[in-house]
Design a protein around this motif. Structure first.
Motif, mmCIF file in Angstrom:
data_model
loop_
_atom_site.group_PDB
_atom_site.id
_atom_site.type_symbol
_atom_site.label_atom_id
_atom_site.label_comp_id
_atom_site.label_asym_id
_atom_site.label_seq_id
_atom_site.Cartn_x
_atom_site.Cartn_y
_atom_site.Cartn_z
ATOM 1 N N ASP A 96 0.879 -1.162 0.000
ATOM 2 C CA ASP A 96 0.000 0.000 0.000
ATOM 3 C C ASP A 96 0.917 1.213 0.000
ATOM 4 O O ASP A 96 1.601 1.497 0.985
ATOM 5 C CB ASP A 96 -0.889 -0.012 1.244
ATOM 6 C CG ASP A 96 -1.845 1.175 1.302
ATOM 7 O OD1 ASP A 96 -1.544 2.218 0.698
ATOM 8 O OD2 ASP A 96 -2.871 1.071 1.993
ATOM 9 N N MET A 97 0.970 1.938 -1.124
ATOM 10 C CA MET A 97 1.950 3.006 -1.297
ATOM 11 C C MET A 97 1.731 4.166 -0.334
ATOM 12 O O MET A 97 2.687 4.847 0.047
ATOM 13 C CB MET A 97 1.924 3.505 -2.748
ATOM 14 C CG MET A 97 2.216 2.430 -3.776
ATOM 15 S SD MET A 97 3.858 1.679 -3.606
ATOM 16 C CE MET A 97 4.899 3.015 -4.184
ATOM 17 N N THR A 98 0.488 4.414 0.066
ATOM 18 C CA THR A 98 0.225 5.481 1.031
ATOM 19 C C THR A 98 0.882 5.164 2.361
ATOM 20 O O THR A 98 1.506 6.033 2.994
ATOM 21 C CB THR A 98 -1.286 5.671 1.235
ATOM 22 O OG1 THR A 98 -1.884 6.000 -0.014
ATOM 23 C CG2 THR A 98 -1.557 6.792 2.233
ATOM 24 N N ASP A 99 0.782 3.917 2.775
ATOM 25 C CA ASP A 99 1.416 3.491 4.012
ATOM 26 C C ASP A 99 2.923 3.623 3.918
ATOM 27 O O ASP A 99 3.595 4.071 4.854
ATOM 28 C CB ASP A 99 1.027 2.037 4.309
ATOM 29 C CG ASP A 99 1.607 1.536 5.624
ATOM 30 O OD1 ASP A 99 1.379 2.193 6.647
ATOM 31 O OD2 ASP A 99 2.282 0.496 5.617
ATOM 32 N N MET A 100 3.463 3.275 2.764
ATOM 33 C CA MET A 100 4.907 3.351 2.563
ATOM 34 C C MET A 100 5.416 4.785 2.662
ATOM 35 O O MET A 100 6.531 5.027 3.121
ATOM 36 C CB MET A 100 5.264 2.776 1.190
ATOM 37 C CG MET A 100 6.743 2.807 0.865
ATOM 38 S SD MET A 100 7.077 2.113 -0.769
ATOM 39 C CE MET A 100 8.841 2.416 -0.892
ATOM 40 N N MET A 101 4.588 5.757 2.242
ATOM 41 C CA MET A 101 5.024 7.148 2.184
ATOM 42 C C MET A 101 4.810 7.904 3.489
ATOM 43 O O MET A 101 5.107 9.094 3.566
ATOM 44 C CB MET A 101 4.304 7.873 1.043
ATOM 45 C CG MET A 101 4.564 7.290 -0.336
ATOM 46 S SD MET A 101 6.320 7.204 -0.769
ATOM 47 C CE MET A 101 6.679 8.963 -0.938
ATOM 48 N N SER A 102 4.321 7.253 4.537
ATOM 49 C CA SER A 102 4.160 7.938 5.813
ATOM 50 C C SER A 102 5.527 8.330 6.365
ATOM 51 O O SER A 102 6.546 7.696 6.058
ATOM 52 C CB SER A 102 3.435 7.045 6.812
ATOM 53 O OG SER A 102 4.289 6.000 7.261
ATOM 54 N N ALA A 103 5.568 9.372 7.172
ATOM 55 C CA ALA A 103 6.834 9.887 7.701
ATOM 56 C C ALA A 103 7.580 8.812 8.487
ATOM 57 O O ALA A 103 8.798 8.644 8.344
ATOM 58 C CB ALA A 103 6.570 11.111 8.572
ATOM 59 N N ASP A 104 6.859 8.066 9.318
ATOM 60 C CA ASP A 104 7.504 7.030 10.132
ATOM 61 C C ASP A 104 8.104 5.934 9.267
ATOM 62 O O ASP A 104 9.223 5.468 9.519
ATOM 63 C CB ASP A 104 6.498 6.427 11.114
ATOM 64 C CG ASP A 104 6.148 7.364 12.261
ATOM 65 O OD1 ASP A 104 6.872 8.374 12.440
ATOM 66 O OD2 ASP A 104 5.157 7.104 12.952
ATOM 67 N N ASN A 105 7.368 5.518 8.242
ATOM 68 C CA ASN A 105 7.860 4.439 7.397
ATOM 69 C C ASN A 105 8.977 4.902 6.468
ATOM 70 O O ASN A 105 9.878 4.116 6.132
ATOM 71 C CB ASN A 105 6.713 3.829 6.603
ATOM 72 C CG ASN A 105 5.890 2.868 7.438
ATOM 73 O OD1 ASN A 105 6.361 2.347 8.444
ATOM 74 N ND2 ASN A 105 4.648 2.636 7.040
ATOM 75 N N MET A 106 8.924 6.160 6.042
ATOM 76 C CA MET A 106 10.031 6.698 5.254
ATOM 77 C C MET A 106 11.313 6.696 6.080
ATOM 78 O O MET A 106 12.394 6.342 5.590
ATOM 79 C CB MET A 106 9.703 8.112 4.779
ATOM 80 C CG MET A 106 8.651 8.173 3.682
ATOM 81 S SD MET A 106 9.269 7.550 2.088
ATOM 82 C CE MET A 106 10.371 8.881 1.615
ATOM 83 N N LYS A 107 11.197 7.075 7.342
ATOM 84 C CA LYS A 107 12.361 7.064 8.229
ATOM 85 C C LYS A 107 12.855 5.638 8.441
ATOM 86 O O LYS A 107 14.063 5.377 8.459
ATOM 87 C CB LYS A 107 12.002 7.708 9.565
ATOM 88 C CG LYS A 107 13.184 7.821 10.517
ATOM 89 C CD LYS A 107 12.804 8.573 11.790
ATOM 90 C CE LYS A 107 14.008 8.701 12.718
ATOM 91 N NZ LYS A 107 13.669 9.425 13.971
ATOM 92 N N LYS A 108 11.930 4.703 8.584
ATOM 93 C CA LYS A 108 12.294 3.299 8.769
ATOM 94 C C LYS A 108 13.056 2.783 7.548
ATOM 95 O O LYS A 108 14.066 2.068 7.683
ATOM 96 C CB LYS A 108 11.027 2.473 8.993
ATOM 97 C CG LYS A 108 11.278 1.011 9.284
ATOM 98 C CD LYS A 108 9.974 0.227 9.384
ATOM 99 C CE LYS A 108 9.178 0.609 10.604
ATOM 100 N NZ LYS A 108 7.984 -0.270 10.772
ATOM 101 N N MET A 109 12.578 3.139 6.355
ATOM 102 C CA MET A 109 13.246 2.731 5.125
ATOM 103 C C MET A 109 14.646 3.343 5.028
ATOM 104 O O MET A 109 15.624 2.677 4.681
ATOM 105 C CB MET A 109 12.410 3.139 3.913
ATOM 106 C CG MET A 109 13.044 2.813 2.571
ATOM 107 S SD MET A 109 13.104 1.051 2.195
ATOM 108 C CE MET A 109 11.421 0.771 1.655
#
Length: 304
Positions: free
Chosen positions: A72-85
């Protein structure tokens, strides 16, 4: 990431369906399905406008009630997940490419960067931005750079080919889902390979620039031509030795994921007619998603 899997990681690239030609979109029907679902093979750096060149896409989106991607690309683009990546792409604290690579490897890397970017890691800004990337993450970045150098303006990270289908679903207030979690993809793409092997494959990219650029050009041309036979030929090219993928790496990157997806897809389709958009390298062959769906009792046919 091998010479072949470098592209699977960075681009999650496309391949070939036996006997198919000029086709990326497939209808899934039969068994217990009241209405058909669809699956399309994507090329993650492709220009979004190319969707209009794929016959039947708009009708398939209209006929379905939800869209599933790899994530789910919206989930991937969240601030927390971007930092995790971003954190997953970095070497452990206290390590850097300078401490990891030999002097000779660093020299070869800098020569490659100088040619590709006109600067290398002797530039403090470049070292700050790239010096702590893991080798596999740097390989990914350099592969994307290789594509963008030849295809300026085609890739917009804020509106990607895969995001297009999910955006259409959201516009129509339809469900959007992912076949995998971000944590799983992080583990698979960035944490599933020993650092020694990551370094080996980074140097494979750097030391075989002509081969890699040729492969990129052939894959891109074949995708835009929707010529899966030519695409297969490009992806099947090997350079030999340790730069080629091992069976274990192929299984981790593609085949085990295909099996996992096909275990999930039936329940998703049974709930609602679904439009699936995944990297097309997962579709072909005896271990590909299309064949696995046929083995599960579904009818899978290209959309003419």
């Amino acid at each position: 990431m091998t010479m072949k899997k470098i592209f699977t990681t960075a681009l999650l690239l496309i391949a070939f369906i036996s006997g198919a030609s000029a086709q990326l979109l497939y209808k899934i029907s039969g068994k217990d399905l009241q209405k058909p679902s669809y699956i399309i093979g994507t090329y993650h750096l492709a220009n979004v406008g190319f969707v209009d060149s794929i016959h039947g896409v708009k009708d398939a989106l209209t006929a379905t009630e939800q869209v599933y991607g790899e994530l789910d690309m919206t989930d991937m683009m969240s601030a927390d997940n971007m930092k995790k990546m971003q954190n997953a792409m970095m070497l452990p604290e206290g390590q850097s490419l300078k401490t990891l690579l030999t002097a000779d490897q660093m020299k070869r890397l800098n020569a490659y960067l100088k040619k590709a970017m006109s600067v290398d890691m002797s530039n403090p800004m470049v070292e700050q931005q790239m010096g702590r990337l893991s080798p596999v993450a740097l390989t990914t970045q350099l592969t994307i750079l290789m594509f963008m150098t030849k295809h300026m303006g085609e890739f917009d990270p804020s509106s990607t080919f895969d995001q297009y289908f999910q955006a259409q679903a959201k516009k129509n207030k339809e469900t959007v889902g992912g076949l995998e979690t971000l944590d799983f993809q992080i583990k698979t793409l960035f944490q599933g390979m020993p650092v020694k092997r990551q370094v080996e494959l980074l140097m494979c990219l750097i030391d075989n620039e002509t081969f890699m650029q040729s492969m990129t050009d052939k894959v891109v041309s074949a995708f835009y031509a929707q010529d899966l036979t030519a695409l297969k030929a490009a992806m099947d090219e090997k350079i030999g030795g340790s730069c080629d993928s091992t069976p274990e790496e192929d299984n981790t990157m593609i085949y085990s994921r295909n099996t996992d997806w096909v275990a999930k897809i039936p329940a998703i389709m049974s709930a609602k007619p679904t439009f699936f958009a995944v990297g097309a390298g997962h579709l072909p062959g005896d271990k590909g998603v299309l064949h696995l769906l046929e083995n599960a009792g579904y009818t899978v046919e290209s959309v003419k």
